[in-house]
Design a protein around this motif. Structure first.
Motif, PDB file in Angstrom:
ATOM      1  N   GLU A 182       0.830  -1.205   0.000  1.00 35.21           N
ATOM      2  CA  GLU A 182       0.000   0.000   0.000  1.00 35.21           C
ATOM      3  C   GLU A 182       0.868   1.261   0.000  1.00 35.21           C
ATOM      4  O   GLU A 182       0.551   2.245  -0.676  1.00 35.21           O
ATOM      5  N   VAL A 183       1.936   1.229   0.769  1.00 37.38           N
ATOM      6  CA  VAL A 183       2.838   2.382   0.812  1.00 37.38           C
ATOM      7  C   VAL A 183       3.479   2.602  -0.551  1.00 37.38           C
ATOM      8  O   VAL A 183       3.552   3.735  -1.042  1.00 37.38           O
TER       9      VAL A 183
ATOM     10  N   ALA B  59       7.644   8.438   3.906  1.00 41.43           N
ATOM     11  CA  ALA B  59       6.870   8.815   5.093  1.00 41.43           C
ATOM     12  C   ALA B  59       5.527   9.415   4.681  1.00 41.43           C
ATOM     13  O   ALA B  59       4.490   9.129   5.305  1.00 41.43           O
ATOM     14  N   ARG B  60       5.515  10.274   3.646  1.00 40.93           N
ATOM     15  CA  ARG B  60       4.260  10.877   3.183  1.00 40.93           C
ATOM     16  C   ARG B  60       3.304   9.806   2.677  1.00 40.93           C
ATOM     17  O   ARG B  60       2.111   9.811   3.002  1.00 40.93           O
TER      18      ARG B  60
ATOM     19  N   GLY C 119      -2.531   5.845   6.410  1.00 43.30           N
ATOM     20  CA  GLY C 119      -2.758   5.666   7.835  1.00 43.30           C
ATOM     21  C   GLY C 119      -1.667   4.874   8.518  1.00 43.30           C
ATOM     22  O   GLY C 119      -1.889   4.282   9.575  1.00 43.30           O
ATOM     23  N   LEU C 120      -0.475   4.875   7.927  1.00 39.59           N
ATOM     24  CA  LEU C 120       0.650   4.091   8.419  1.00 39.59           C
ATOM     25  C   LEU C 120       1.848   4.996   8.694  1.00 39.59           C
ATOM     26  O   LEU C 120       1.757   6.226   8.571  1.00 39.59           O
ATOM     27  N   ALA C 121       2.953   4.393   9.060  1.00 39.14           N
ATOM     28  CA  ALA C 121       4.205   5.115   9.247  1.00 39.14           C
ATOM     29  C   ALA C 121       5.351   4.197   8.856  1.00 39.14           C
ATOM     30  O   ALA C 121       5.174   2.979   8.727  1.00 39.14           O
ATOM     31  N   VAL C 122       6.518   4.773   8.645  1.00 42.61           N
ATOM     32  CA  VAL C 122       7.724   3.980   8.391  1.00 42.61           C
ATOM     33  C   VAL C 122       8.792   4.370   9.399  1.00 42.61           C
ATOM     34  O   VAL C 122       8.831   5.511   9.871  1.00 42.61           O
ATOM     35  N   VAL C 123       9.641   3.402   9.733  1.00 43.42           N
ATOM     36  CA  VAL C 123      10.719   3.656  10.683  1.00 43.42           C
ATOM     37  C   VAL C 123      12.029   3.105  10.133  1.00 43.42           C
ATOM     38  O   VAL C 123      12.057   2.072   9.468  1.00 43.42           O
TER      39      VAL C 123
ATOM     40  N   ALA D  54      11.800  10.524  13.941  1.00 46.09           N
ATOM     41  CA  ALA D  54      13.186  10.723  13.510  1.00 46.09           C
ATOM     42  C   ALA D  54      13.439  10.186  12.099  1.00 46.09           C
ATOM     43  O   ALA D  54      14.434  10.569  11.480  1.00 46.09           O
ATOM     44  N   SER D  55      12.577   9.324  11.597  1.00 47.95           N
ATOM     45  CA  SER D  55      12.831   8.675  10.289  1.00 47.95           C
ATOM     46  C   SER D  55      12.318   9.487   9.113  1.00 47.95           C
ATOM     47  O   SER D  55      12.437   9.054   7.972  1.00 47.95           O
ATOM     48  N   GLN D  56      11.759  10.660   9.368  1.00 44.86           N
ATOM     49  CA  GLN D  56      11.163  11.441   8.288  1.00 44.86           C
ATOM     50  C   GLN D  56      12.149  12.403   7.620  1.00 44.86           C
ATOM     51  O   GLN D  56      11.759  13.268   6.851  1.00 44.86           O
ATOM     52  N   ALA D  57      13.429  12.238   7.954  1.00 42.88           N
ATOM     53  CA  ALA D  57      14.493  13.048   7.332  1.00 42.88           C
ATOM     54  C   ALA D  57      14.376  14.496   7.719  1.00 42.88           C
ATOM     55  O   ALA D  57      15.006  15.346   7.175  1.00 42.88           O
TER      56      ALA D  57
END
Length: 361
Positions: A27-28, A72-73, A79-83, A358-361
Protein backbone atom coordinates in the motif's frame (compact mmCIF):
# COMPACT_ATOMS: atom_id res chain seq x y z
CA UNK A 1 38.12 10.83 -10.75
CA UNK A 2 35.89 10.35 -7.70
CA UNK A 3 34.24 6.93 -7.51
CA UNK A 4 30.48 6.92 -7.90
CA UNK A 5 28.30 5.63 -5.11
CA UNK A 6 24.71 4.47 -4.88
CA UNK A 7 22.87 3.47 -1.76
CA UNK A 8 19.88 1.39 -0.71
CA UNK A 9 18.05 1.85 2.58
CA UNK A 10 15.34 -0.45 3.94
CA UNK A 11 12.53 0.72 6.24
CA UNK A 12 9.83 -1.02 8.27
CA UNK A 13 6.13 -0.23 7.88
CA UNK A 14 4.33 0.20 11.22
CA UNK A 15 0.83 0.87 12.44
CA UNK A 16 1.10 4.19 14.34
CA UNK A 17 -1.72 3.15 16.69
CA UNK A 18 -0.43 -0.26 17.80
CA UNK A 19 3.22 0.57 16.94
CA UNK A 20 3.57 -2.95 15.54
CA UNK A 21 5.09 -3.74 12.17
CA UNK A 22 2.34 -4.42 9.67
CA UNK A 23 2.45 -6.31 6.33
CA UNK A 24 1.16 -3.38 4.26
CA UNK A 25 4.26 -2.34 2.36
CA UNK A 26 2.46 -2.76 -0.98
CA UNK A 27 0.00 0.00 0.00
CA UNK A 28 2.84 2.38 0.81
CA UNK A 29 4.55 1.66 -2.49
CA UNK A 30 1.30 2.18 -4.39
CA UNK A 31 0.79 5.56 -2.71
CA UNK A 32 4.36 6.76 -3.33
CA UNK A 33 5.15 9.10 -6.18
CA UNK A 34 6.86 7.43 -9.08
CA UNK A 35 9.70 9.98 -9.08
CA UNK A 36 11.59 7.91 -6.51
CA UNK A 37 13.15 4.48 -6.92
CA UNK A 38 11.17 2.63 -4.25
CA UNK A 39 10.64 -1.10 -4.27
CA UNK A 40 9.38 -4.05 -2.27
CA UNK A 41 11.67 -6.17 -0.14
CA UNK A 42 11.68 -9.80 0.93
CA UNK A 43 8.89 -9.30 3.49
CA UNK A 44 5.67 -7.33 3.32
CA UNK A 45 6.83 -5.36 6.37
CA UNK A 46 9.53 -3.58 4.36
CA UNK A 47 10.10 -0.99 1.65
CA UNK A 48 13.42 -0.05 0.06
CA UNK A 49 14.63 3.27 -1.30
CA UNK A 50 17.47 3.50 -3.81
CA UNK A 51 19.54 6.43 -5.01
CA UNK A 52 21.01 6.61 -8.53
CA UNK A 53 24.81 6.60 -8.84
CA UNK A 54 26.56 9.88 -8.06
CA UNK A 55 30.09 10.98 -7.25
CA UNK A 56 28.77 13.81 -5.04
CA UNK A 57 28.03 12.76 -1.45
CA UNK A 58 25.87 15.84 -0.84
CA UNK A 59 23.75 14.98 -3.89
CA UNK A 60 23.32 11.45 -2.61
CA UNK A 61 22.22 12.95 0.71
CA UNK A 62 19.64 15.20 -0.92
CA UNK A 63 18.18 12.25 -2.81
CA UNK A 64 18.11 10.09 0.30
CA UNK A 65 16.30 12.78 2.30
CA UNK A 66 13.78 13.19 -0.51
CA UNK A 67 13.21 9.42 -0.58
CA UNK A 68 12.65 9.26 3.18
CA UNK A 69 10.20 12.16 3.03
CA UNK A 70 8.29 10.57 0.18
CA UNK A 71 8.06 7.17 1.87
CA UNK A 72 6.87 8.81 5.09
CA UNK A 73 4.26 10.88 3.18
CA UNK A 74 2.98 7.82 1.32
CA UNK A 75 2.72 5.88 4.57
CA UNK A 76 0.74 8.68 6.26
CA UNK A 77 -1.65 8.72 3.31
CA UNK A 78 -2.37 5.05 4.10
CA UNK A 79 -2.76 5.67 7.84
CA UNK A 80 0.65 4.09 8.42
CA UNK A 81 4.21 5.11 9.25
CA UNK A 82 7.72 3.98 8.39
CA UNK A 83 10.72 3.66 10.68
CA UNK A 84 14.45 3.39 10.10
CA UNK A 85 15.28 0.56 12.51
CA UNK A 86 17.41 -2.49 11.89
CA UNK A 87 14.77 -4.92 13.21
CA UNK A 88 11.12 -4.70 14.40
CA UNK A 89 10.67 -3.21 17.86
CA UNK A 90 7.12 -4.54 18.25
CA UNK A 91 4.89 -6.91 16.32
CA UNK A 92 4.09 -10.49 15.44
CA UNK A 93 6.75 -11.47 12.92
CA UNK A 94 6.61 -15.29 12.95
CA UNK A 95 5.77 -16.69 10.49
CA UNK A 96 7.11 -13.85 8.41
CA UNK A 97 4.84 -12.57 5.60
CA UNK A 98 7.05 -12.98 2.55
CA UNK A 99 6.40 -10.84 -0.51
CA UNK A 100 4.74 -12.53 -3.47
CA UNK A 101 6.77 -13.99 -6.30
CA UNK A 102 8.42 -17.25 -7.38
CA UNK A 103 11.85 -16.19 -6.15
CA UNK A 104 10.61 -15.53 -2.62
CA UNK A 105 8.73 -18.83 -2.66
CA UNK A 106 11.89 -20.62 -3.77
CA UNK A 107 13.74 -18.99 -0.87
CA UNK A 108 11.03 -20.05 1.58
CA UNK A 109 11.40 -23.67 0.51
CA UNK A 110 15.19 -23.53 0.66
CA UNK A 111 15.79 -21.54 3.87
CA UNK A 112 12.72 -22.51 5.93
CA UNK A 113 12.70 -21.18 9.52
CA UNK A 114 15.70 -18.96 8.82
CA UNK A 115 13.09 -16.54 7.50
CA UNK A 116 11.59 -16.13 10.99
CA UNK A 117 13.82 -13.12 11.74
CA UNK A 118 14.36 -11.90 8.17
CA UNK A 119 12.49 -8.60 8.77
CA UNK A 120 15.79 -6.77 8.99
CA UNK A 121 16.72 -3.43 7.49
CA UNK A 122 20.19 -2.46 6.35
CA UNK A 123 22.13 0.24 4.56
CA UNK A 124 23.73 -1.09 1.36
CA UNK A 125 26.46 0.95 -0.33
CA UNK A 126 27.61 0.38 -3.91
CA UNK A 127 31.01 1.79 -4.93
CA UNK A 128 32.39 1.62 -8.46
CA UNK A 129 35.25 -0.81 -9.03
CA UNK A 130 36.91 -1.89 -12.30
CA UNK A 131 35.69 -5.51 -12.24
CA UNK A 132 34.64 -8.40 -9.94
CA UNK A 133 38.25 -9.43 -9.33
CA UNK A 134 39.03 -6.02 -7.87
CA UNK A 135 35.84 -6.25 -5.81
CA UNK A 136 37.02 -9.52 -4.25
CA UNK A 137 40.40 -8.08 -3.27
CA UNK A 138 38.74 -4.91 -1.95
CA UNK A 139 36.70 -7.23 0.28
CA UNK A 140 39.94 -8.66 1.66
CA UNK A 141 40.98 -5.14 2.71
CA UNK A 142 37.58 -4.23 4.13
CA UNK A 143 37.27 -7.32 6.36
CA UNK A 144 39.13 -5.93 9.43
CA UNK A 145 37.17 -2.65 9.32
CA UNK A 146 33.70 -4.22 9.08
CA UNK A 147 33.25 -4.54 12.88
CA UNK A 148 33.92 -0.81 13.23
CA UNK A 149 31.20 -0.05 10.69
CA UNK A 150 28.85 -2.35 12.64
CA UNK A 151 29.52 -0.38 15.82
CA UNK A 152 28.98 2.97 14.10
CA UNK A 153 25.69 1.95 12.48
CA UNK A 154 24.15 -0.16 15.26
CA UNK A 155 20.40 0.55 15.36
CA UNK A 156 18.55 -2.60 16.46
CA UNK A 157 18.62 -3.10 20.25
CA UNK A 158 14.95 -4.14 20.64
CA UNK A 159 13.34 -7.12 18.95
CA UNK A 160 9.56 -7.70 19.11
CA UNK A 161 9.09 -6.52 22.66
CA UNK A 162 12.43 -7.37 24.23
CA UNK A 163 15.70 -5.57 24.87
CA UNK A 164 18.21 -8.01 23.39
CA UNK A 165 21.16 -6.55 25.28
CA UNK A 166 22.83 -5.88 21.93
CA UNK A 167 23.33 -2.66 19.99
CA UNK A 168 22.74 -4.52 16.70
CA UNK A 169 20.54 -7.58 16.98
CA UNK A 170 20.20 -7.49 13.18
CA UNK A 171 23.85 -8.54 12.83
CA UNK A 172 23.39 -11.43 15.27
CA UNK A 173 20.13 -12.60 13.71
CA UNK A 174 21.55 -12.41 10.18
CA UNK A 175 24.63 -14.43 11.17
CA UNK A 176 22.56 -17.66 11.18
CA UNK A 177 22.35 -17.69 7.41
CA UNK A 178 24.74 -20.03 5.57
CA UNK A 179 26.36 -17.28 3.49
CA UNK A 180 26.38 -14.07 5.51
CA UNK A 181 28.66 -11.92 7.62
CA UNK A 182 32.23 -11.09 6.70
CA UNK A 183 33.46 -12.45 3.37
CA UNK A 184 36.19 -15.08 3.47
CA UNK A 185 39.72 -14.05 2.60
CA UNK A 186 40.46 -14.94 -1.02
CA UNK A 187 44.10 -15.15 -2.20
CA UNK A 188 42.99 -15.21 -5.83
CA UNK A 189 39.92 -14.62 -7.97
CA UNK A 190 40.03 -18.29 -8.95
CA UNK A 191 39.59 -19.22 -5.27
CA UNK A 192 36.55 -16.98 -5.11
CA UNK A 193 35.01 -18.62 -8.18
CA UNK A 194 35.67 -22.10 -6.76
CA UNK A 195 34.03 -21.14 -3.47
CA UNK A 196 30.93 -19.80 -5.22
CA UNK A 197 30.64 -22.94 -7.34
CA UNK A 198 30.75 -25.09 -4.19
CA UNK A 199 28.16 -22.90 -2.44
CA UNK A 200 25.81 -23.19 -5.40
CA UNK A 201 26.32 -26.95 -5.54
CA UNK A 202 25.55 -27.26 -1.83
CA UNK A 203 22.27 -25.39 -2.11
CA UNK A 204 23.40 -22.77 0.42
CA UNK A 205 22.75 -20.11 -2.21
CA UNK A 206 20.16 -20.03 -4.97
CA UNK A 207 22.46 -17.97 -7.19
CA UNK A 208 24.95 -15.13 -6.85
CA UNK A 209 22.24 -12.73 -5.73
CA UNK A 210 21.95 -14.77 -2.53
CA UNK A 211 25.64 -14.54 -1.67
CA UNK A 212 24.97 -12.26 1.29
CA UNK A 213 28.47 -11.48 2.50
CA UNK A 214 28.85 -8.01 3.97
CA UNK A 215 31.21 -7.03 1.17
CA UNK A 216 30.73 -8.70 -2.18
CA UNK A 217 31.01 -8.10 -5.92
CA UNK A 218 27.56 -6.95 -6.97
CA UNK A 219 25.87 -9.65 -9.07
CA UNK A 220 24.37 -7.01 -11.40
CA UNK A 221 26.54 -3.89 -11.29
CA UNK A 222 30.25 -3.02 -11.72
CA UNK A 223 30.52 -2.30 -8.01
CA UNK A 224 31.54 -3.69 -4.68
CA UNK A 225 28.47 -3.79 -2.44
CA UNK A 226 29.00 -3.23 1.29
CA UNK A 227 26.00 -4.51 3.29
CA UNK A 228 27.32 -4.55 6.86
CA UNK A 229 25.43 -1.62 8.42
CA UNK A 230 22.05 -1.44 10.12
CA UNK A 231 19.91 1.22 8.48
CA UNK A 232 20.86 4.31 10.52
CA UNK A 233 18.17 6.37 12.19
CA UNK A 234 19.77 9.69 11.24
CA UNK A 235 20.41 10.58 7.58
CA UNK A 236 23.66 12.32 8.47
CA UNK A 237 24.85 9.09 10.09
CA UNK A 238 24.01 7.26 6.87
CA UNK A 239 26.04 9.74 4.85
CA UNK A 240 28.97 9.63 7.27
CA UNK A 241 29.08 5.85 6.94
CA UNK A 242 28.67 6.03 3.16
CA UNK A 243 31.58 8.47 2.95
CA UNK A 244 33.76 6.19 5.07
CA UNK A 245 32.85 3.16 2.96
CA UNK A 246 33.67 4.87 -0.32
CA UNK A 247 36.99 6.03 1.11
CA UNK A 248 37.73 2.50 2.35
CA UNK A 249 37.09 1.09 -1.12
CA UNK A 250 39.23 3.74 -2.82
CA UNK A 251 42.03 3.16 -0.30
CA UNK A 252 41.79 -0.59 -0.84
CA UNK A 253 41.95 -0.20 -4.63
CA UNK A 254 45.21 1.74 -4.26
CA UNK A 255 46.68 -1.09 -2.17
CA UNK A 256 45.50 -3.71 -4.67
CA UNK A 257 47.15 -1.75 -7.50
CA UNK A 258 50.44 -2.15 -5.63
CA UNK A 259 49.95 -5.92 -5.35
CA UNK A 260 48.71 -5.92 -1.74
CA UNK A 261 45.77 -8.35 -1.50
CA UNK A 262 44.92 -7.49 2.10
CA UNK A 263 45.58 -8.94 5.58
CA UNK A 264 44.41 -12.57 6.03
CA UNK A 265 42.60 -12.01 9.33
CA UNK A 266 41.50 -15.27 10.97
CA UNK A 267 37.77 -15.86 10.35
CA UNK A 268 37.28 -17.03 13.94
CA UNK A 269 38.84 -13.86 15.34
CA UNK A 270 36.86 -11.71 12.91
CA UNK A 271 33.66 -13.45 13.99
CA UNK A 272 34.46 -12.58 17.59
CA UNK A 273 35.07 -8.97 16.59
CA UNK A 274 31.67 -8.91 14.86
CA UNK A 275 30.01 -10.24 18.01
CA UNK A 276 31.69 -7.67 20.23
CA UNK A 277 30.80 -4.77 17.90
CA UNK A 278 27.18 -5.93 17.61
CA UNK A 279 26.86 -6.30 21.37
CA UNK A 280 28.48 -3.09 22.58
CA UNK A 281 28.25 -0.65 19.66
CA UNK A 282 30.28 2.53 19.35
CA UNK A 283 30.15 3.32 23.07
CA UNK A 284 31.74 0.02 24.08
CA UNK A 285 35.05 -1.68 23.36
CA UNK A 286 36.15 -3.31 20.11
CA UNK A 287 38.65 -6.02 19.32
CA UNK A 288 41.77 -4.59 17.72
CA UNK A 289 42.35 -7.06 14.89
CA UNK A 290 45.94 -5.90 14.47
CA UNK A 291 47.01 -5.74 18.14
CA UNK A 292 44.69 -8.41 19.52
CA UNK A 293 43.42 -6.50 22.55
CA UNK A 294 40.27 -4.60 23.43
CA UNK A 295 40.24 -0.86 22.76
CA UNK A 296 37.47 1.74 22.87
CA UNK A 297 35.30 1.42 19.77
CA UNK A 298 35.53 5.20 19.36
CA UNK A 299 39.32 4.88 19.04
CA UNK A 300 38.91 2.27 16.29
CA UNK A 301 36.52 4.63 14.49
CA UNK A 302 39.08 7.43 14.62
CA UNK A 303 41.78 5.03 13.37
CA UNK A 304 39.50 4.18 10.46
CA UNK A 305 39.12 7.90 9.73
CA UNK A 306 42.91 8.38 9.61
CA UNK A 307 43.33 5.27 7.47
CA UNK A 308 41.08 6.70 4.77
CA UNK A 309 41.74 10.42 5.22
CA UNK A 310 43.66 10.85 1.91
CA UNK A 311 40.74 9.30 -0.01
CA UNK A 312 38.27 11.49 1.90
CA UNK A 313 40.28 14.60 1.05
CA UNK A 314 40.49 13.65 -2.62
CA UNK A 315 36.68 13.28 -2.72
CA UNK A 316 36.11 16.54 -0.84
CA UNK A 317 34.38 14.63 1.99
CA UNK A 318 36.94 14.96 4.80
CA UNK A 319 35.36 17.80 6.77
CA UNK A 320 31.81 16.43 6.53
CA UNK A 321 32.78 12.88 7.47
CA UNK A 322 35.07 13.94 10.32
CA UNK A 323 32.36 16.13 11.84
CA UNK A 324 29.74 13.41 11.33
CA UNK A 325 31.96 10.77 12.92
CA UNK A 326 32.71 12.88 15.99
CA UNK A 327 29.00 13.61 16.45
CA UNK A 328 28.15 9.93 16.11
CA UNK A 329 30.82 8.96 18.64
CA UNK A 330 29.67 11.68 21.05
CA UNK A 331 25.92 10.97 21.06
CA UNK A 332 25.94 7.34 19.99
CA UNK A 333 24.21 5.52 17.16
CA UNK A 334 20.51 4.80 16.70
CA UNK A 335 20.70 2.03 19.31
CA UNK A 336 21.62 4.59 21.96
CA UNK A 337 18.72 6.82 20.93
CA UNK A 338 16.28 3.90 21.00
CA UNK A 339 17.28 3.00 24.55
CA UNK A 340 17.14 6.65 25.58
CA UNK A 341 13.60 6.91 24.19
CA UNK A 342 12.67 3.82 26.20
CA UNK A 343 14.06 5.45 29.32
CA UNK A 344 11.92 8.55 28.85
CA UNK A 345 8.99 6.52 30.21
CA UNK A 346 7.03 5.67 27.10
CA UNK A 347 8.24 2.09 26.94
CA UNK A 348 8.56 0.39 23.58
CA UNK A 349 5.58 2.32 22.21
CA UNK A 350 7.57 5.47 22.94
CA UNK A 351 10.57 4.00 21.13
CA UNK A 352 8.46 3.45 18.01
CA UNK A 353 6.95 6.94 18.27
CA UNK A 354 10.44 8.43 18.40
CA UNK A 355 11.55 6.29 15.46
CA UNK A 356 8.59 7.50 13.41
CA UNK A 357 9.45 11.13 14.10
CA UNK A 358 13.19 10.72 13.51
CA UNK A 359 12.83 8.67 10.29
CA UNK A 360 11.16 11.44 8.29
CA UNK A 361 14.49 13.05 7.33
Amino acid sequence: MTAKIGIEEEYLVVDPQTRHVTPRAAEVLAAAAQVMDLTQEITRFQVEARTPPSADLSQVGARLRAARREVARAARECGLAVVASGIPVLGDVVPVPLSDGPRYEQGRVLYRALHDEISICALHVHVDVPDPEHAVFVGNHLRPWLPTLIALAANSPFFVGRDTGYASWRVISWSRWPVSGAPPYFPSFADYELALAALEESGAVMDRKTVFWDARPSPNLPTVEVRVADVPLDVNDSLTIVGLIRALVVTALAHVARGDLGPPISPEVLRAAYWRAARDGIQGESLDLWGGGLVPAADMARRLLEHVRPALEDAGDAEFVEEGLELLVLRGSGAVRQRRAFGWGGGLAGVVDDLIEASQA
